[in-house]
Design a protein around this motif. Structure first.
Motif, PDB file in Angstrom:
ATOM      1  N   ALA B  69       0.839  -1.204   0.000  1.00 37.80           N
ATOM      2  CA  ALA B  69       0.000   0.000   0.000  1.00 37.80           C
ATOM      3  C   ALA B  69       0.867   1.244   0.000  1.00 37.80           C
ATOM      4  O   ALA B  69       0.602   2.232  -0.687  1.00 37.80           O
ATOM      5  CB  ALA B  69      -0.923  -0.004   1.214  1.00 37.80           C
ATOM      6  N   GLN B  72       2.549   1.799  -3.329  1.00 40.56           N
ATOM      7  CA  GLN B  72       1.541   2.327  -4.249  1.00 40.56           C
ATOM      8  C   GLN B  72       1.322   3.823  -4.004  1.00 40.56           C
ATOM      9  O   GLN B  72       1.221   4.606  -4.948  1.00 40.56           O
ATOM     10  CB  GLN B  72       0.243   1.579  -3.990  1.00 40.56           C
ATOM     11  N   ASP B  73       1.269   4.206  -2.736  1.00 41.40           N
ATOM     12  CA  ASP B  73       1.122   5.627  -2.399  1.00 41.40           C
ATOM     13  C   ASP B  73       2.266   6.449  -2.988  1.00 41.40           C
ATOM     14  O   ASP B  73       2.058   7.529  -3.543  1.00 41.40           O
ATOM     15  CB  ASP B  73       1.140   5.848  -0.875  1.00 41.40           C
ATOM     16  N   PHE B 163      -0.255   7.937   7.327  1.00 42.44           N
ATOM     17  CA  PHE B 163      -0.253   6.466   7.376  1.00 42.44           C
ATOM     18  C   PHE B 163       1.188   5.941   7.329  1.00 42.44           C
ATOM     19  O   PHE B 163       1.559   5.043   8.084  1.00 42.44           O
ATOM     20  CB  PHE B 163      -1.122   5.898   6.233  1.00 42.44           C
ATOM     21  N   HIS B 164       2.020   6.529   6.461  1.00 42.88           N
ATOM     22  CA  HIS B 164       3.404   6.056   6.359  1.00 42.88           C
ATOM     23  C   HIS B 164       4.129   6.181   7.695  1.00 42.88           C
ATOM     24  O   HIS B 164       4.971   5.359   8.057  1.00 42.88           O
ATOM     25  CB  HIS B 164       4.164   6.845   5.286  1.00 42.88           C
TER      26      HIS B 164
END
Ligand SMILES: [Fe+2]
Ligand SMILES: [Fe+2]
Lengths: 125, 311
Positions: B69, B72-73, B163-164
């Protein structure tokens, strides 16, 4: 069947001048929300623009619909602040123009109404 | 006349107005922005490489999913930023193909940290925690940028970076809570990355370009200010998890209110970035070339398919 480097270079030379169109992307989060502009992307066709929009802008957020509009089809107002000029005071159109109602109702020992109360009341069983 | 135009532009900047892609702007402003955003975009894409190497080797399925994810970000950030760069480059007659060609020919640089190896899972953790942490500081510092299209995209990017941040912390916390060999692996990864992360913010000298960017309100903080903010935020946390920072000179100078540290080897790291001579530079550029050039026929075929459908 693998291509030779020469073949690859030829294909690249031909392909490198292909350019995609810019699409502006609008996302609708729910039935009760309007489509909102979120950004733009490059795509080879409208169908691809929609696919890529989902990948680019909806990796987390929920949505029920996406519009992809070719940028050249967007009509925008001129960059002229006068275009949005307000010739005179428009308070009479706004809630803020009637701030004195609450005080005046007090004299009659009653309260001013606001729309949120009405909505809540109507929704109540 | 051009002087008057420039003066009017600077007056807009000083009033705190935002500039849009179609507004008139001095060439100098356009070129400074383009250089910054082009490098930012390319760094997002090249930054996905060290992490993607760990997707097949992640220790659990959940880690694999979250790393995927994140990768992808980062590619998504690259896409958004490239669009901003393209609109700036269009009046100069340059399009996305050229902006991406620049990676392969070395005309555009990418951040030093993405030239490095990530030999262990702890490296993936340190990248997520500290490299993203450093990048978050530089990116949040640009949120008030005078160029509105960049500021808008940064807002979206920063939301995902939150989020990271959690993702990186989660990996290093698991290792720090783990067996001695896991903590050792984490320590070794930190030793490998520390100098590179300090370099990431750039040299403390305020270059002429940096000064102009501040005048244009493209950015408002110096490299050193950002490095100091990073140290204040991260040094206590790094120590709290029992790690030792590989710099015996590192200390907080109470009087000056500044962190003192051993300077990274500016010259060596600059060469890594300028000449693409880091341990992984060439390998990753080769992967980029493969994606960009070898798949070009697909892009051409997609456009041809549409044209054929219209006729
Ligand atoms: Fe990113
Ligand atoms: Fe990130």
């Amino acid at each position: 069947m693998a291509m030779t480097q020469v073949e690859k270079d030829q294909v690249y030379e031909r392909a490198r001048h292909t350019s995609y169109d810019v699409y502006e992307i609008f996302v609708q989060a729910s039935d009760l929300d309007p489509h909102v502009h979120v950004g733009s992307l490059l795509a080879p066709s409208p169908e691809w623009a929609l696919q890529l929009a989902r990948e680019n802008f909806l990796r987390r957020a929920d949505a029920i619909n996406i519009w992809a509009v070719r940028r050249s089809d967007v009509h925008a107002t001129p960059d002229d602040p006068d275009w949005f000029a307000r010739e005179f005071d428009r308070k009479y159109r706004d809630v803020s123009g009637y701030a004195d109602n609450a005080r005046r109702w007090k004299r009659f020992k009653a309260q001013a109404m606001n729309i949120d109360d009405v909505i809540a009341d109507v929704r109540k069983e | 006349m051009p002087e008057a135009r420039r003066e009017a532009f600077m007056a807009r900047i000083r009033r705190g107005e935002k500039i849009e892609a179609h507004d008139w702007m001095p060439d100098d402003y356009r070129l400074l922005l383009l250089r910054l955003i082009h490098m930012h975009a390319v760094s997002e894409i090249m930054g996905a490489y060290p992490e993607k190497e760990w997707v097949p080797k992640a220790p659990t399925l959940r880690r694999k999913m979250s790393l995927m994810a994140k990768v992808q970000d980062e590619i998504g950030h690259g896409q958004l930023l490239l669009r901003v760069a393209e609109d700036l480059a269009a009046p100069l007659g340059r399009d996305r193909m050229e902006l991406m060609d620049d990676v392969i020919t070395g005309r555009v640089k990418f951040h030093n940290v993405f030239h490095m190896e990530a030999p262990t899972w702890a490296d993936a953790g340190i990248i997520g925690w500290l490299v993203d942490g450093a990048a978050i500081i530089t990116q949040t510092a640009l949120l008030d940028c005078s160029y509105a299209p960049y500021a808008r995209v940064l807002k979206r990017i920063c939301a995902e970076e939150s989020f990271h941040m959690q993702h990186g912390e989660s990996i290093i916390l698991s290792l720090a809570e783990g067996e001695p060999w896991q903590r050792e692996m984490l320590q070794e990864a930190l030793n490998r990355w520390w100098e590179a992360i300090l370099f990431f913010f750039g040299p403390p000298v305020v270059t002429d370009a940096a000064r102009r960017m501040m005048e244009y309100r493209i950015r408002s903080r110096t490299n050193e200010e950002l490095r100091q903010k990073f140290l204040t935020r991260y040094v206590p946390r790094i120590r709290a998890v029992g790690l030792e920072i590989p710099d015996s000179a590192l200390r907080f100078d109470e009087e000056a209110g500044l962190w003192r540290y051993t300077e990274p080897d500016w010259e060596r790291w600059s060469r890594v970035v300028r000449e693409n001579i880091g341990p992984k530079s060439q390998e990753r550029i080769a992967l980029r070339r493969m994606a960009h050039q070898d798949q070009a026929w697909v892009r051409e075929a997609l456009v041809r398919a549409r044209t054929a459908a219209v006729v």
